[in-house]
Design a protein around this motif. Sequence first.
Motif, mmCIF file in Angstrom:
data_model
loop_
_atom_site.group_PDB
_atom_site.id
_atom_site.type_symbol
_atom_site.label_atom_id
_atom_site.label_comp_id
_atom_site.label_asym_id
_atom_site.label_seq_id
_atom_site.Cartn_x
_atom_site.Cartn_y
_atom_site.Cartn_z
ATOM 1 N N LYS A 940 2.010 51.047 9.753
ATOM 2 C CA LYS A 940 3.146 50.995 10.721
ATOM 3 C C LYS A 940 4.497 51.912 10.350
ATOM 4 O O LYS A 940 5.307 52.377 11.141
ATOM 5 N N TYR A 941 4.511 51.976 8.803
ATOM 6 C CA TYR A 941 5.737 52.621 8.330
ATOM 7 C C TYR A 941 4.671 53.525 7.583
ATOM 8 O O TYR A 941 3.771 54.275 7.634
ATOM 9 N N GLU A 942 6.051 55.391 7.696
ATOM 10 C CA GLU A 942 5.605 56.120 7.611
ATOM 11 C C GLU A 942 5.121 56.266 6.116
ATOM 12 O O GLU A 942 4.307 57.456 6.185
ATOM 13 N N ASN A 943 5.653 55.741 5.627
ATOM 14 C CA ASN A 943 5.406 55.755 4.068
ATOM 15 C C ASN A 943 4.396 54.563 3.445
ATOM 16 O O ASN A 943 5.245 53.392 3.086
ATOM 17 N N PHE A 944 3.353 54.871 3.466
ATOM 18 C CA PHE A 944 2.266 53.441 3.158
ATOM 19 C C PHE A 944 2.402 53.241 1.736
ATOM 20 O O PHE A 944 3.229 51.685 1.341
ATOM 21 N N ILE A 945 2.752 53.558 0.796
ATOM 22 C CA ILE A 945 2.328 53.197 -0.715
ATOM 23 C C ILE A 945 4.182 51.824 -0.926
ATOM 24 O O ILE A 945 4.150 51.320 -1.710
ATOM 25 N N PHE A 946 4.976 53.307 -0.288
ATOM 26 C CA PHE A 946 6.551 52.097 -0.439
ATOM 27 C C PHE A 946 6.229 50.869 0.793
ATOM 28 O O PHE A 946 7.817 50.497 0.435
ATOM 29 N N SER A 947 5.921 50.595 1.301
ATOM 30 C CA SER A 947 5.296 50.185 1.961
ATOM 31 C C SER A 947 4.874 48.534 2.399
ATOM 32 O O SER A 947 4.797 47.767 2.903
ATOM 33 N N PHE A 948 3.905 48.730 1.294
ATOM 34 C CA PHE A 948 1.994 47.894 1.649
ATOM 35 C C PHE A 948 3.292 46.526 0.254
ATOM 36 O O PHE A 948 3.663 46.630 -0.374
ATOM 37 N N ARG A 949 2.687 45.789 1.146
ATOM 38 C CA ARG A 949 2.981 44.064 1.088
ATOM 39 C C ARG A 949 2.118 43.381 1.235
ATOM 40 O O ARG A 949 1.761 43.175 2.055
ATOM 41 N N ASN A 950 1.358 42.791 0.385
ATOM 42 C CA ASN A 950 0.244 41.939 0.550
ATOM 43 C C ASN A 950 0.519 40.378 -0.306
ATOM 44 O O ASN A 950 0.694 40.596 -1.758
ATOM 45 N N THR A 951 -0.103 39.372 0.133
ATOM 46 C CA THR A 951 0.414 37.776 -0.128
ATOM 47 C C THR A 951 -0.564 37.809 -1.191
ATOM 48 O O THR A 951 -0.439 37.178 -1.761
ATOM 49 N N LEU A 952 -1.730 38.315 -1.038
ATOM 50 C CA LEU A 952 -3.289 38.324 -1.980
ATOM 51 C C LEU A 952 -2.673 38.970 -2.842
ATOM 52 O O LEU A 952 -2.721 38.141 -3.770
#
Length: 1655
Positions: A940-952
Amino acid sequence: MSPSTTSTSGTECGHLTQEADDAGVGCAMNPCMKKKEGNTSSKSSLSRKHDSETKAQRPEQRKQRPTSPLPSCESMKDDSKECIILFKDGQSAVLLNFLSRLGLGKFYPNKLTLQSLLEINKNSIYDETVESLEKIPWCFLRKLFQINTECRNCTQLSNNDDDENSDLFDFDLDTADDSADKVNPLDLIVALFLCADSFLQQEMALKMSMCQFSVPLLLPHGNNSQSTLMLWALRDIVKEWRPHDLSKSKGFVEGSIVQADIPFFTFVRLKNCSLSKSQVLNHVLSRGQQNHNIFIHRDMKGGTITKKIAKGLVEVCWFLPCGRENLDIFPGPVAFANLRGDICESLAQFKFIFQVSTATFVFLDKVEENEHKILTSLQYVKSKLFVVVNRKEDSREDMMSVKKTLTELQLPNSSVRTKDPQVNVAELSEKLCVSIKKSLSNVVNTVIIENMLDKAVELGLSVDKNKTDEQKEAAEQIVKGIGVRSIPEYKKQQLPLQGDNWKRLSQLDMEECRLNKAGDIGLEEYKSQLQEEKQQIRKEQSKYKLSRAMKGLIVNLSKCDKEGRGFFLKWMKFNLNAHSESAIKQSLLRNKLKEHCERMEKDVQVIAELDQALLESSLGVEHYMREMGLIYEFSINGSKNTADEISCLPGLAAEMLLDGYPLELLDGDASNIPERWVTDVLMELHKKVGEQSRLLVLTVLGVQSTGKSTLLNTMFGVQFPVSSGRCTRGAYMLFLKVGEDMKHELNYDFIVLIDTEGLKSPHLSQLEDSYEHDNQLATFVIGLSDVTIINVAMENSTEMKDVLQIAVHAFLRMKEIGKKPICHFVHQNVSGVSAHAKNLTERKHLLDQLNEMTQIAAEMERQPSIKAFTDVLDYDMDKNNWNIPGLWHGTPPMAPVNTGYSEAVAEIKRNLLVKTTRSNEVSQIPEFLEWIKSLWKSVKYENFIFSFRNTLVAQAYDNLCKEFNEWEWEFRKEIISWQTQAELEILNCDNESDILDWITLVKSKKSEASEKIASEERKMKEKLTNYYKKKGQNVNLIKKYKIEFFKSISSLAKEIKYSVNNKLDCALHMRKSSKEVQDIHKKYRCVIEQQVMKLLSDCKNYKLSDEQLTEEFEKMWTEVTVNVGGLKEQNISENILINLRKNFLNRNVNEELQNIGDLTEIGRNGFQAGNEHVKNAKTFNVFRKKDIKIYLQTTADGVIESCRHSVVEIVKTEQDYHETLTKELLDKIDESLKDISKDVKIKFEIDLKLHICGIASREFLKMHQKFLSDNDPRTQLEKHKTQYLSDFFDSYKLRSTNKKDHCQHKSTDLVQFCIKPAVEEYINRFLGIDIVDEILTSSHSAEYSSRSSFQYNIQEELLQKDDFDSFVKYLRNYEIYVKDWIFQHIKKKMLKDKTLCKLKNKNLQVIVDKITAALEQATKGPDGVQLPDNNESITELISNMRKCLIKDISISEEDEKTTLFQIQSTCHPFIISLKMSIEDMKKQLQEEFSKSEDVTETLNKLPIKPQDELFKRVFGCGQRCTFCKVPCEAGGKDHDTHHAAVHRPQGLGGYRYEGTEKLVETLCTTSVHSESRFRNSDTNGEFHPYKDYIKYYPDWLILPDSSTEASDYWKYVLVQYNDRFAQEYNAEPADVPEAWRKITKEQALKGLKDAFNIK
């Protein structure tokens, strides 16, 4: 063998008589059979063959035929006839016997399920050879589900080589029964339909229809009298065709074949017909196409094998025109039915199909009497009758019987077609085509299969759909609710939750991430408004009551069992598909949309409107299921009134998933995921399978309409929609169970298939955001998938290039976040045996394209190190590329599926499932859900790399950090232990040896340290390597951090080496200092001892009082010590200046450091940053000047405070000054200034270092002077004055002194002055390590396990304390706050339960045990013999002890000699006294430890400070976010990127708005995904987009908050202390959003827990 036997062999009895039925068994001859006498000619017999001919059996072969396993079944035979015994329910022994031979007995009737066929097991994966009859059905089904047209050929054993071994001249073989190891394909089909449940029957019929096979219309029950109309089984067959009247408009008709109103022609035969009607029919239907065996006939494999149960079978197939006159046989669709067996044997079936047909073609050679009666009875409908006469040579008698019948029927010549011997089948087919066409032109009687129902019931046939009436009625009731309303109107009323509100909610979600439309509103205020609107929509959604349609749906789904639910959903689907208004409107809209898309000048707005209208007018079961999900999604969080009603929905949906129904994962209409719904459904499924839910996720991506869904359907036998009418967009997932026989081999329990809409949709591509939409979808599904198939259709090269570009971006993103999917490229429409070799160039070209796209994508994603596609994925040009031929073998709709296509897809499947080695961890449903959430949030963010956050990923990273911290402490502890030993060795150097020897020793120790550190570094790196080899803990997700952690280990080793070398240098310096003290001590000790002895000699002849003796001793002492010199004071200021100049070496600043003056006078006042510290200050505007001065002042204040704190901590140790202290201090300043703005002059650094060095010089001087005072030789001698006086007294009064007391006195002095200090030093030396271990293994260990855990705990305590000054200190002086916090925490822990006392006592016991052991060993000489009991042995005893303890403690030789001066005791009593004194010392120390509560002093004076070691563990690199000053939480020290779990409002870091001077309330996590801009000294005062912050701060990764609530903590803090923060920062209070004021302390704490993933 008599002809009568031939004609009756293998046939079944007709209807039972009532009496026979009552008896349980019965036998009745077919009324069509008449016993004939005599023989016919052999020629006649041979010419009587046809496609369903039954062969005579030899008697001995008949005896070998397997019997029914049921004991109540028996057969009675004679030479003339065979009578079959029937059961009461009509089952025949032949049927059960046949099923038993095929291993299908346990599945009869209708017990074989579709679900069992879709299971992933050995049969569905491996193409096993048919080695037994039992394997034939499974081989057929496997190939059928692969749409493999060769499936009908696997009806005999693969090892059958009878022809090679048979006698060529054994003529009896021609009449022998050859079915022992073979099966007639028709029997197999009938058997499987009888054993299949309703859903499998539908699926089989559908797959057979796709293969262009005929499908059962009437299914016999094993006896000809009973048949079932397979109306239900045919309902799922949907066909497309283009009648000639739609050719010009390119329109087409699509519909359920059972509802199509089309001509229906029936083909039957008489008993003696030798012409194969099935072959003729195949010719008729295949004109214009390659001949295809739609109907099984005698010349096919297995076609001549005796039929056991297929007589009376009526098959149906359809001719469907493609709209091209040169290819189409007929202008419109036509149905053809084929009755198996002759009409006499299947009279009921014949009667039915004749009555429902448009026309019937009867094939015959001759007409027997009973056949004559049947045919002539049809005279009243003779217009429907056509006769095909097979005229043979020498058949005059036969032709007479035909003529008689035709004459009586009075058929016109046009209704009779004759095949003469010279006419072949092709020519006959042409004649029949002419007749059919002629009949079509006059036809009035078209037929709808659905309408055959009444006639079937009237004639006593059963119908397969009767048991579904209740579900049909329920479904009709729901669909009837549409009425005359338009579909959009109906959806608004009955499916309201998926309407505009749901779409608006999706838009708000997206906007909350991107903040593109904030305008002039503050970002946080804008976000709050968005959240408020979202909350309002959710509230509105939760108010909806269940609509009538949804109530009906949920009730029916809930109350039905698995089978009933299946029927209900099928009827829903059929009824919705049949809804005329919907179908017509959809067709019109599609045509309009297509027309607009094909125009040269495209009106994007019109296209968008048509696309929306198409979506709104679409209505399928999936819309109802979506609504069901949304009802749960909103009700569970909203009103509780309906919660009880719907709480069972996830469980219901989970059952449906297990039953093989797809679940909508991504609603493509709204571009949203109902996360709560999907999560709860999948978690219910996880529970239902006993939490055994290992998944392999597979998806296919490709351009729209290139056969993606078809590929999945063919590969796994599933039914993803492939028709052109599918309008619903998004992604669906289907769970396929893995069989027990493959679970271990495959290592997963389910295969999850994800079917998505096609990329590059022709009409969507015109819309503005289509590329972004495709990119999101591809990233999402590739991220979820373990295996991704890219469907490459060679004819769509331009679109395909775009798809590859999208896919490469997605793969690159997955690599960055640690997920490594397997990728295969499937090239469609590539055939030919040399295709693989010829396409080598194509594959190379594809790889070149992929490499080019990878470079472009890497540049866009800011990963310049990636240059080729193989840097992203493990890609093999040969192994990861597959060529498959075109799907159709000819021109649809009459073309069958290409066998090569099916075989190729089956091979791909085997490779994907069996030969693939997965690099990712096998995830279960909970992990899969975490991926869904985090991936969807990120796209949903335009810049995926700088918006990825994953609990795993966060958990995996945190786990590694915890392990790394443990390894780091083990490393440090090992080296610290070695270092303390080395320091002791240096301090224990012989005082008489040369100082050069000491220097040599230190050099050797440094070399040894290097080796030791290198060894520990290797061990740690090995641990890291092994950690990444581990299975579990999702280590694959954090592979990208591997190099960073390796670098951190190397960095740690360098840091430790530097520290150890400094410590060794300090030890040498200390040894030199102590030598100076010891030399003075030794010199004066000898003089004192001489003077004491002289005084003793002078006084022994006089009787003096104690006062007089004391007076004489004092005179002597004063005379001797009057000239004792002190230690030389170092010039601390000069030494610090020398090191400062070294620090600036090669930087051309020597001039500025020459005339410094008195360093101790510098830094007495506060440091002031000014214009002289800034480059080109005159060119700056007033705002810029002010900004940079504030920046410099803040920087300077922070560095000064931190360094002042460090100096104070050093001074507390009361050690001597050494130049390494200055070096370390300057290193610390350098580290703090390494990221200083380029606008700052070097003068700032010089002035700042001088300021700090001035402060340090004063403090270090005080420390040095105290050390000199404490170690002053005069002071040291004064310590022993009392001792000398006592010895003087003892010697003077020797005659009257108790020797035992004297001995005890001396041993006590030795312990108190020599051993006790050494013991205390030993305890302190190891106490620091012990305290750290105690903290790390106690209940507080979690607080120090990782940096993120530490941050959580420290912030939680801040919130609970609720003290503004603490918050300010934490924010402004983070390093000092952390050090103080750790110190206080250690104090608290050490005081609790007297932990410090226990640790000291533990070490005390260790050293006392060592001293006791050393004393025991010292009592013996080098030869092991006990030392003699004399005075001299005492010196040897102490020397031996010192040698034994040299690695543990340092006993001062001078102190020892002083203490033992004038000892009068012998060795053995002294040993006893010494043991007692040691025990007394132990008790004394234990008592001291118990009483002492001054933990602070203890901690400050420890050589290894636990607070420093714990600080190193949790502080990390010390970097802080540029905007909000949050500290970095990344593991190790030498990492490439800094990151933190929770960022703060920037005002808390001192940021303010220009003009208003108000503190900035916006979080940097919000700013970096918005259109806002910032400026500071780094940007040269120019405004720069926050989105592109990475340009100036490439080493910071600012991730979005894990949830809306994650930042509640700092929002709450800012609201609570807004005015005070403004005062602190000399600014105006921030404009905080109203929503923030509602956040409670409890919510703030909960947000903190969520952010740090604390359970």
